[in-house]
Design a protein around this motif. Sequence first.
Motif, PDB file in Angstrom:
ATOM      1  N   LEU A 171       0.800  -1.224   0.000  1.00 22.56           N
ATOM      2  CA  LEU A 171       0.000   0.000   0.000  1.00 22.56           C
ATOM      3  C   LEU A 171       0.832   1.273   0.000  1.00 22.56           C
ATOM      4  CD1 LEU A 171      -2.883  -1.103   2.398  1.00 22.56           C
ATOM      5  CD2 LEU A 171      -2.940  -0.910  -0.101  1.00 22.56           C
ATOM      6  N   GLY A 172       2.072   1.192   0.430  1.00 24.00           N
ATOM      7  CA  GLY A 172       2.943   2.359   0.345  1.00 24.00           C
ATOM      8  C   GLY A 172       3.259   2.760  -1.077  1.00 24.00           C
ATOM      9  N   ASP A 173       2.981   1.879  -2.031  1.00 20.09           N
ATOM     10  CA  ASP A 173       3.264   2.148  -3.440  1.00 20.09           C
ATOM     11  C   ASP A 173       2.058   2.659  -4.212  1.00 20.09           C
ATOM     12  OD1 ASP A 173       5.935   1.290  -3.191  1.00 20.09           O
ATOM     13  OD2 ASP A 173       5.354  -0.802  -3.502  1.00 20.09           O
ATOM     14  N   LEU A 174       0.965   2.966  -3.532  1.00 16.84           N
ATOM     15  CA  LEU A 174      -0.215   3.480  -4.231  1.00 16.84           C
ATOM     16  C   LEU A 174       0.152   4.680  -5.094  1.00 16.84           C
ATOM     17  CD1 LEU A 174      -3.124   3.363  -1.623  1.00 16.84           C
ATOM     18  CD2 LEU A 174      -3.154   2.348  -3.897  1.00 16.84           C
ATOM     19  N   SER A 175      -0.332   4.675  -6.313  1.00 17.09           N
ATOM     20  CA  SER A 175       0.041   5.716  -7.270  1.00 17.09           C
ATOM     21  C   SER A 175      -0.970   6.849  -7.356  1.00 17.09           C
ATOM     22  CB  SER A 175       0.192   5.090  -8.660  1.00 17.09           C
ATOM     23  OG  SER A 175      -1.035   4.522  -9.106  1.00 17.09           O
ATOM     24  N   CYS A 176      -2.082   6.766  -6.616  1.00 15.94           N
ATOM     25  CA  CYS A 176      -3.166   7.725  -6.848  1.00 15.94           C
ATOM     26  C   CYS A 176      -4.064   7.843  -5.619  1.00 15.94           C
ATOM     27  CB  CYS A 176      -3.990   7.278  -8.045  1.00 15.94           C
ATOM     28  SG  CYS A 176      -4.770   5.651  -7.831  1.00 15.94           S
ATOM     29  N   PRO A 177      -4.915   8.869  -5.586  1.00 10.97           N
ATOM     30  CA  PRO A 177      -5.920   8.979  -4.521  1.00 10.97           C
ATOM     31  C   PRO A 177      -6.915   7.827  -4.604  1.00 10.97           C
ATOM     32  CG  PRO A 177      -5.680  11.057  -5.712  1.00 10.97           C
ATOM     33  CD  PRO A 177      -4.948  10.026  -6.505  1.00 10.97           C
ATOM     34  N   VAL A 178      -7.479   7.479  -3.430  1.00 13.87           N
ATOM     35  CA  VAL A 178      -8.425   6.362  -3.332  1.00 13.87           C
ATOM     36  C   VAL A 178      -9.708   6.847  -2.671  1.00 13.87           C
ATOM     37  CG1 VAL A 178      -8.868   4.080  -2.334  1.00 13.87           C
ATOM     38  CG2 VAL A 178      -6.576   4.656  -3.181  1.00 13.87           C
ATOM     39  N   LEU A 179     -10.832   6.434  -3.231  1.00 12.70           N
ATOM     40  CA  LEU A 179     -12.137   6.589  -2.595  1.00 12.70           C
ATOM     41  C   LEU A 179     -12.592   5.219  -2.138  1.00 12.70           C
ATOM     42  CD1 LEU A 179     -14.824   8.129  -1.950  1.00 12.70           C
ATOM     43  CD2 LEU A 179     -15.555   7.550  -4.288  1.00 12.70           C
ATOM     44  N   GLY A 180     -12.988   5.099  -0.882  1.00 12.15           N
ATOM     45  CA  GLY A 180     -13.491   3.840  -0.358  1.00 12.15           C
ATOM     46  C   GLY A 180     -14.930   3.975   0.099  1.00 12.15           C
ATOM     47  N   LEU A 181     -15.784   3.057  -0.351  1.00 10.07           N
ATOM     48  CA  LEU A 181     -17.203   3.057   0.022  1.00 10.07           C
ATOM     49  C   LEU A 181     -17.524   1.719   0.669  1.00 10.07           C
ATOM     50  CD1 LEU A 181     -18.619   4.657  -3.250  1.00 10.07           C
ATOM     51  CD2 LEU A 181     -18.192   5.799  -1.070  1.00 10.07           C
ATOM     52  N   PHE A 182     -18.103   1.778   1.886  1.00 11.38           N
ATOM     53  CA  PHE A 182     -18.273   0.583   2.694  1.00 11.38           C
ATOM     54  C   PHE A 182     -19.630   0.580   3.394  1.00 11.38           C
ATOM     55  CE2 PHE A 182     -13.855   1.991   2.615  1.00 11.38           C
ATOM     56  CZ  PHE A 182     -13.225   0.873   2.089  1.00 11.38           C
ATOM     57  N   PRO A 191     -16.072  -2.819   9.646  1.00 14.42           N
ATOM     58  CA  PRO A 191     -15.661  -1.447   9.952  1.00 14.42           C
ATOM     59  C   PRO A 191     -14.289  -1.371  10.618  1.00 14.42           C
ATOM     60  CG  PRO A 191     -17.984  -1.733  10.450  1.00 14.42           C
ATOM     61  CD  PRO A 191     -17.453  -3.096  10.106  1.00 14.42           C
ATOM     62  N   ALA A 192     -13.960  -2.364  11.463  1.00  9.79           N
ATOM     63  CA  ALA A 192     -12.648  -2.366  12.106  1.00  9.79           C
ATOM     64  C   ALA A 192     -11.531  -2.519  11.070  1.00  9.79           C
ATOM     65  CB  ALA A 192     -12.569  -3.482  13.143  1.00  9.79           C
ATOM     66  N   GLU A 193     -11.762  -3.354  10.038  1.00 11.20           N
ATOM     67  CA  GLU A 193     -10.747  -3.523   9.005  1.00 11.20           C
ATOM     68  C   GLU A 193     -10.614  -2.262   8.170  1.00 11.20           C
ATOM     69  OE1 GLU A 193      -9.414  -6.567   5.408  1.00 11.20           O
ATOM     70  OE2 GLU A 193     -11.172  -7.023   6.631  1.00 11.20           O
ATOM     71  N   VAL A 194     -11.728  -1.582   7.910  1.00  2.79           N
ATOM     72  CA  VAL A 194     -11.668  -0.319   7.176  1.00  2.79           C
ATOM     73  C   VAL A 194     -10.876   0.704   7.967  1.00  2.79           C
ATOM     74  CG1 VAL A 194     -13.019   1.565   6.195  1.00  2.79           C
ATOM     75  CG2 VAL A 194     -13.828  -0.793   5.960  1.00  2.79           C
ATOM     76  N   ASP A 195     -11.073   0.732   9.293  1.00  6.38           N
ATOM     77  CA  ASP A 195     -10.288   1.631  10.135  1.00  6.38           C
ATOM     78  C   ASP A 195      -8.794   1.324  10.012  1.00  6.38           C
ATOM     79  OD1 ASP A 195     -12.544   2.939  11.066  1.00  6.38           O
ATOM     80  OD2 ASP A 195     -12.680   1.775  12.925  1.00  6.38           O
ATOM     81  N   ARG A 196      -8.456   0.045  10.003  1.00  7.72           N
ATOM     82  CA  ARG A 196      -7.050  -0.343   9.855  1.00  7.72           C
ATOM     83  C   ARG A 196      -6.493   0.109   8.508  1.00  7.72           C
ATOM     84  NH1 ARG A 196      -6.124  -6.320  10.032  1.00  7.72           N
ATOM     85  NH2 ARG A 196      -3.953  -5.622   9.781  1.00  7.72           N
ATOM     86  N   LEU A 197      -7.292  -0.094   7.470  1.00 11.39           N
ATOM     87  CA  LEU A 197      -6.869   0.333   6.137  1.00 11.39           C
ATOM     88  C   LEU A 197      -6.611   1.837   6.117  1.00 11.39           C
ATOM     89  CD1 LEU A 197      -6.430  -0.213   3.096  1.00 11.39           C
ATOM     90  CD2 LEU A 197      -8.899   0.093   2.789  1.00 11.39           C
ATOM     91  N   ALA A 198      -7.524   2.595   6.691  1.00  8.81           N
ATOM     92  CA  ALA A 198      -7.355   4.053   6.732  1.00  8.81           C
ATOM     93  C   ALA A 198      -6.087   4.432   7.486  1.00  8.81           C
ATOM     94  CB  ALA A 198      -8.576   4.703   7.379  1.00  8.81           C
ATOM     95  N   GLY A 199      -5.814   3.735   8.580  1.00  3.78           N
ATOM     96  CA  GLY A 199      -4.616   4.029   9.354  1.00  3.78           C
ATOM     97  C   GLY A 199      -3.336   3.730   8.582  1.00  3.78           C
ATOM     98  N   ILE A 200      -3.324   2.615   7.873  1.00  7.19           N
ATOM     99  CA  ILE A 200      -2.143   2.248   7.078  1.00  7.19           C
ATOM    100  C   ILE A 200      -1.904   3.270   5.971  1.00  7.19           C
ATOM    101  CG2 ILE A 200      -1.224   0.539   5.459  1.00  7.19           C
ATOM    102  CD1 ILE A 200      -2.671  -1.601   7.180  1.00  7.19           C
ATOM    103  N   LEU A 201      -2.969   3.651   5.277  1.00  6.34           N
ATOM    104  CA  LEU A 201      -2.816   4.616   4.188  1.00  6.34           C
ATOM    105  C   LEU A 201      -2.391   5.980   4.719  1.00  6.34           C
ATOM    106  CD1 LEU A 201      -5.831   3.685   1.886  1.00  6.34           C
ATOM    107  CD2 LEU A 201      -3.439   3.035   1.644  1.00  6.34           C
ATOM    108  N   ALA A 202      -2.933   6.379   5.859  1.00  3.11           N
ATOM    109  CA  ALA A 202      -2.514   7.643   6.463  1.00  3.11           C
ATOM    110  C   ALA A 202      -1.038   7.596   6.830  1.00  3.11           C
ATOM    111  CB  ALA A 202      -3.370   7.944   7.690  1.00  3.11           C
TER     112      ALA A 202
END
Length: 255
Positions: A171-182, A191-202
Amino acid sequence: MSDAIRAGTVHVGDEKIQAYQAVPLGAGPFPGVVVIHHLPGYDESTKEMVRRFAAGGYLAICPNLFWREAPGASPDDASAFVRGQGGIPDEQIIRDVRTAADALRGMTGEDGTPAHNGKVGVIGHCSGGRQALLVATALPLDAAVDCYGAFALEPPPASTGLKMTSIKDRLGDLSCPVLGLFGDDDKNPSPAEVDRLAGILAGHGKQFERHSYEGAGHGFFAPDRPGYRPQAAVDGWQRIFAFFDRHLGGKRLEV
């Protein structure tokens, strides 16, 4: 302006990958979107999404990720066969999406001028949401939309038979902005996994817009499935087009 489109099956790249493509008939150039189908396959509901993007002013294409494994099979049969094989390898998915994106970039209008504006986004639902993130770590893209992508951070249970692996180290190699809909009622991803994803991307300094819908579970975009939630789907589509318009230079056609 008009929402008139041309749509149908095409074969792209050196391997002649089967794909479903839809293009606006108005004056371009247009941005492009690669639609990644869900695990149930290259089906009619996914093709309808492709047409919807074209009606909204985008060159759109969906590669059939199962075409090698089950040529000519119905979506249900192809999906069952691919599930039995453990899924499609990530590197193969990346190659096929790259081929589809290149096909969009190379499109020309009837007068021979470029039909594409140089910008490409990707979107996927369910397993396709995970794959949208995956390809955005490997390809030069301009925007990605993850609609309730399952098993991005942790592999699926062994009982599923799927051989997906975590992509969190990519995920550190993402080339672009991401929109996530859940969906708040979803379990994959929860929701807990989405929170983790948001934390990693941040942590990687990546741009991640997320929105979760109360009362919605997995598959809330799919009108042919019990989990369909019209209000969430309508709002989600508005967010998707606004996001792509902003990052891909889209100009919505009248509908």
